[in-house]
Design a protein around this motif. Sequence first.
Motif, PDB file in Angstrom:
ATOM      1  N   MET A 193     -40.844  40.451   2.469  1.00  0.00           N
ATOM      2  CA  MET A 193     -40.703  40.130   1.087  1.00  0.00           C
ATOM      3  C   MET A 193     -40.173  41.352   0.357  1.00  0.00           C
ATOM      4  N   LEU A 194     -39.296  41.138  -0.556  1.00  0.00           N
ATOM      5  CA  LEU A 194     -38.723  42.234  -1.322  1.00  0.00           C
ATOM      6  C   LEU A 194     -39.731  42.773  -2.315  1.00  0.00           C
ATOM      7  N   ARG A 195     -39.759  44.076  -2.431  1.00  0.00           N
ATOM      8  CA  ARG A 195     -40.676  44.734  -3.360  1.00  0.00           C
ATOM      9  C   ARG A 195     -39.903  45.775  -4.117  1.00  0.00           C
ATOM     10  N   ILE A 196     -40.325  46.024  -5.353  1.00  0.00           N
ATOM     11  CA  ILE A 196     -39.595  46.960  -6.195  1.00  0.00           C
ATOM     12  C   ILE A 196     -40.545  47.638  -7.167  1.00  0.00           C
ATOM     13  N   ALA A 197     -40.222  48.857  -7.513  1.00  0.00           N
ATOM     14  CA  ALA A 197     -40.919  49.549  -8.601  1.00  0.00           C
ATOM     15  C   ALA A 197     -39.869  50.367  -9.323  1.00  0.00           C
ATOM     16  N   VAL A 221     -36.701  51.194  11.967  1.00  0.00           N
ATOM     17  CA  VAL A 221     -37.865  50.452  11.475  1.00  0.00           C
ATOM     18  C   VAL A 221     -38.383  49.539  12.582  1.00  0.00           C
ATOM     19  N   PRO A 222     -39.604  49.758  13.085  1.00  0.00           N
ATOM     20  CA  PRO A 222     -40.142  48.817  14.061  1.00  0.00           C
ATOM     21  C   PRO A 222     -40.520  47.499  13.380  1.00  0.00           C
ATOM     22  N   ALA A 223     -40.250  46.411  14.050  1.00  0.00           N
ATOM     23  CA  ALA A 223     -40.544  45.072  13.511  1.00  0.00           C
ATOM     24  C   ALA A 223     -42.028  44.762  13.700  1.00  0.00           C
ATOM     25  N   VAL A 224     -42.846  45.210  12.742  1.00  0.00           N
ATOM     26  CA  VAL A 224     -44.283  44.937  12.767  1.00  0.00           C
ATOM     27  C   VAL A 224     -44.730  44.447  11.393  1.00  0.00           C
ATOM     28  N   PRO A 225     -45.647  43.493  11.368  1.00  0.00           N
ATOM     29  CA  PRO A 225     -46.142  42.983  10.084  1.00  0.00           C
ATOM     30  C   PRO A 225     -46.742  44.108   9.232  1.00  0.00           C
ATOM     31  N   GLY A 226     -46.493  44.043   7.945  1.00  0.00           N
ATOM     32  CA  GLY A 226     -47.072  45.000   7.007  1.00  0.00           C
ATOM     33  C   GLY A 226     -46.283  46.284   6.847  1.00  0.00           C
ATOM     34  N   THR A 252     -43.978  37.948   7.070  1.00  0.00           N
ATOM     35  CA  THR A 252     -44.062  36.761   7.921  1.00  0.00           C
ATOM     36  C   THR A 252     -43.387  37.033   9.255  1.00  0.00           C
ATOM     37  N   GLU A 253     -43.696  36.211  10.253  1.00  0.00           N
ATOM     38  CA  GLU A 253     -43.079  36.341  11.572  1.00  0.00           C
ATOM     39  C   GLU A 253     -41.567  36.186  11.484  1.00  0.00           C
TER      40      GLU A 253
END
Length: 178
Positions: free
Chosen positions: A1-5, A72-77, A132-133
Motif C-alpha cells: 500500500m502506498l504511504r506518504i508523509a 528490497v526483499p519481498a516480505v510482508p510489512g 498483501t501477498e
Amino acid sequence: MLRIACLALLAPVAAAAQPADPLDYDADRIEAVQGVFCEVPTTGQTEAPGTVAGHIELFERIPEFQWLTHVVPAVPGLSFGVKTEATDGTVYGSVVLTLTHPRFAQSGATAQTYVTMLGGASESINAYTFDTEEELAVGTWSFTATQNGEVLYSALFEVVPPEAAPEIASACGGMPIS
C-alpha cells in the motif's frame, strides 16, 4: 500500500546520486535519497483512486530509512521509498507520483498513480509497504515524480526473494533467522 508523509519538521537529507545509482533527481530543485525500513504505524489516509487500494496512508512523521539501498526483499510489512527535500524551500504542488511494478496476480495492476506535493521547509517521503501477498511481486519497481510533465525524481528498486537479502528480511520479521 502506498504511504506518504509531507512537510515533517526533520533535518535535511543529504544525498548525492552517482551515475550508476538507481536514483536520478533534479539536483537544482530537490535533494533525494532512497531506502528501506520496517513498517511504521500510520495516522490516517487520503483518497487515491489511481491506486489498487484506492487510498494512500499517511505517516505522522517521516520514518528513518534503516537501509540505504535499492534492494528490497519481498516480505510482508517491509516499506521502501524515496525521501525528498526542496533545495530552496519551494513547495511543488500537483506532483504526480507514478509507481510501476511487476503485474499483481489478482488485480493485474502494473502501475499506480496519485497526486501529492513535495518540498517546502522540510522533507517528504513517498513509500510503499507490502501489506498483501499480491504485492510481493519480485522484479523492478519504479517511483517517478513529475510536475507539469517535468521529472523531479525517478528511482528504481529491485524487489527480490527474501533469501536474496536475508539481513533485511529477517530484521522486519519476514524471515526466520538461521
